[in-house]
Design a protein around this motif. Structure first.
Motif, PDB file in Angstrom:
ATOM      1  N   ARG A   1     137.686 -80.548 -38.828  1.00  0.00           N
ATOM      2  CA  ARG A   1     136.725 -81.621 -39.080  1.00  0.00           C
ATOM      3  C   ARG A   1     135.848 -81.185 -40.253  1.00  0.00           C
ATOM      4  O   ARG A   1     135.054 -80.252 -40.125  1.00  0.00           O
TER       5      ARG A   1
ATOM      6  N   HIS B   1     131.473 -83.702 -33.123  1.00  0.00           N
ATOM      7  CA  HIS B   1     132.659 -84.562 -33.109  1.00  0.00           C
ATOM      8  C   HIS B   1     132.300 -85.921 -32.535  1.00  0.00           C
ATOM      9  O   HIS B   1     131.221 -86.121 -31.959  1.00  0.00           O
TER      10      HIS B   1
ATOM     11  N   GLY C   1     135.830 -88.666 -37.968  1.00  0.00           N
ATOM     12  CA  GLY C   1     136.458 -87.356 -38.096  1.00  0.00           C
ATOM     13  C   GLY C   1     135.647 -86.294 -38.807  1.00  0.00           C
ATOM     14  O   GLY C   1     136.187 -85.235 -39.144  1.00  0.00           O
TER      15      GLY C   1
ATOM     16  N   GLU D   1     136.589 -87.944 -28.963  1.00  0.00           N
ATOM     17  CA  GLU D   1     137.401 -86.744 -29.182  1.00  0.00           C
ATOM     18  C   GLU D   1     137.064 -85.674 -28.152  1.00  0.00           C
ATOM     19  O   GLU D   1     135.888 -85.428 -27.872  1.00  0.00           O
TER      20      GLU D   1
ATOM     21  N   ASP E   1     132.365 -83.526 -39.098  1.00  0.00           N
ATOM     22  CA  ASP E   1     131.431 -82.666 -38.375  1.00  0.00           C
ATOM     23  C   ASP E   1     130.063 -82.916 -39.010  1.00  0.00           C
ATOM     24  O   ASP E   1     129.789 -82.464 -40.123  1.00  0.00           O
TER      25      ASP E   1
ATOM     26  N   SER F   1     138.918 -79.950 -28.786  1.00  0.00           N
ATOM     27  CA  SER F   1     139.870 -80.286 -29.843  1.00  0.00           C
ATOM     28  C   SER F   1     139.811 -79.249 -30.960  1.00  0.00           C
ATOM     29  O   SER F   1     138.734 -78.791 -31.356  1.00  0.00           O
TER      30      SER F   1
END
Length: 393
Positions: free
Chosen positions: A70, A58, A103, A62, A105, A66
């Protein structure tokens, strides 16, 4: 060579010049230096090679806990490169950080034989058998294994894919051999895309006429690994290529001889970082496979010679890859001054791919092949458009 290297390092110490803080740092260390989360994963292929993947799960802002979804994205490097190509710049410039902060991964692959992937379940890199592969095996074994691993770990149905140079070659090869992987990729972005290389320029093109001799000499001298410098040489490069040292001009000239010149886009501050991570090594066969293609003008499997070809392919000549099997949406980014992904070759690739949804020629007419990952303004010239394309799918 070792004595010369020692003298250079001694001179560096006497001058009180310390190398760039990221010179000689591995990909996870580079990522951690900027405060991003980083993970190391190991993947074993069907034929036993152990590949090291690097992940930025991430963005830097972030929270770690969270739960927001993603989408996974896989970045795949070029010939003689590694995952480091995508993080060797500041976070506002390097592709991996930009994607993480947008946003995604982010996963970065390393194919067999490079700095991070020199392990096997039974073979040693000291054995000839370890190095008997080209990018054909990377497409058949490595890339499917990496994709399956990422999807398993993230529990996603599919992923985004960004390939640079050889990272595109192995993608086309995978889809030819394993077309079911079209269902596992949402969208493919190809930077400096390489399939055909008949119009390539530079040292590789000049060497293509001697490909048989190169293979014979490599076998005769027992050299099966290509361009892996080692720790000592990397330390030397970290000093010698520093912009504060007069030898940095030699580093720039060597680089320009290999890939073409674009002085205004060369990030001189990061040159020691680039050249202590690249070249990351590969097999001789991986390089000679490209040389064969420059000579033949075809996008084809490895040419072992008529006798072995008959045994392996039931044909005197290596079969050609079928680009019509790549049905996933493809976005291409190319440049006019690219010696390795030449405009004519990219156009032939574009015409044969059945689902090209976007093709952008970089606005800078001097943009070179390595500029796709090293240029100072790659974020504005390339990456901002990549992010827009990814957002559509």
């Amino acid at each position: 060579m070792k004595n010369l290297a020692g003298l250079i390092l001694l001179a560096a110490a006497s001058l009180g010049i310390s190398p760039h803080p990221l010179a000689n740092k591995r990909t996870p260390q580079i990522i951690a230096y900027y405060g991003y989360p980083v993970e190391v994963h190991l993947v074993t292929t069907e034929d036993g090679y152990i590949l090291e993947l690097h992940r930025i799960p991430h963005g830097i802002k972030e929270p770690q806990n969270s739960t927001s979804p993603r989408p996974p994205i896989l970045l795949q490097h070029c010939l003689l490169c590694s995952s480091a190509e995508f993080v060797m710049n500041t976070p506002d410039k390097a592709l991996a950080y930009l994607l993480a902060d947008s946003g995604y991964d982010v996963w970065m692959g390393n194919v067999r034989g490079n700095t991070y992937s020199k392990n096997h379940v039974s073979l040693s890199p000291r054995q000839k058998e370890f190095w008997q592969f080209s990018w054909a095996e990377m497409g058949y074994y490595d890339l499917p294994a990496i994709i399956d691993y990422v999807l398993d770990k993230t529990q996603a149905e599919d992923l985004y894919y960004v390939g640079f140079s050889m990272g595109t070659t192995i993608f086309w090869a995978m889809m030819n051999d394993r077309p079911e992987y079209n269902q596992k990729v949402r969208c493919m972005v190809g930077m400096g895309p390489v399939a055909y290389v008949g119009n390539a320029k530079g040292p590789l093109a000049r060497a293509s006429s001697q490909v048989v001799l190169i293979e014979s000499l490599a076998n005769f001298f027992g050299r099966y690994e290509f361009l892996s410098f080692g720790v000592l040489m990397d330390k030397v490069m970290g000093f010698a290529c520093d912009e504060r040292v007069f030898t940095s001009a030699l580093c720039r000239n060597i680089l320009f001889r290999m890939t073409g010149s674009n002085e205004k886009q060369l990030n001189k501050e990061f040159l020691p970082v680039f050249l202590t991570n690249t070249p990351a090594g590969t097999s001789v066969w991986t390089v000679t496979h490209y040389l064969q293609e420059i000579k033949s003008g075809n996008f084809q499997r490895y040419d072992y010679g008529e006798e072995l070809n008959q045994q392996k392919y039931n044909s005197k000549y290596p079969p050609k890859y079928d680009l019509s099997k790549v049905v996933v949406p493809v976005a291409l980014f190319s440049s006019e001054n690219d010696w390795l992904a030449a405009p004519k070759d990219v156009e032939q690739l574009r015409l044969e791919l059945p689902n090209v949804v976007y093709h952008k020629v970089v606005a800078d007419p001097m943009f070179t092949h390595l500029d796709f990952v090293w240029a100072k303004d790659a974020d504005q010239l390339v990456y901002k458009h990549v992010l827009k394309i990814l957002a559509i799918f």
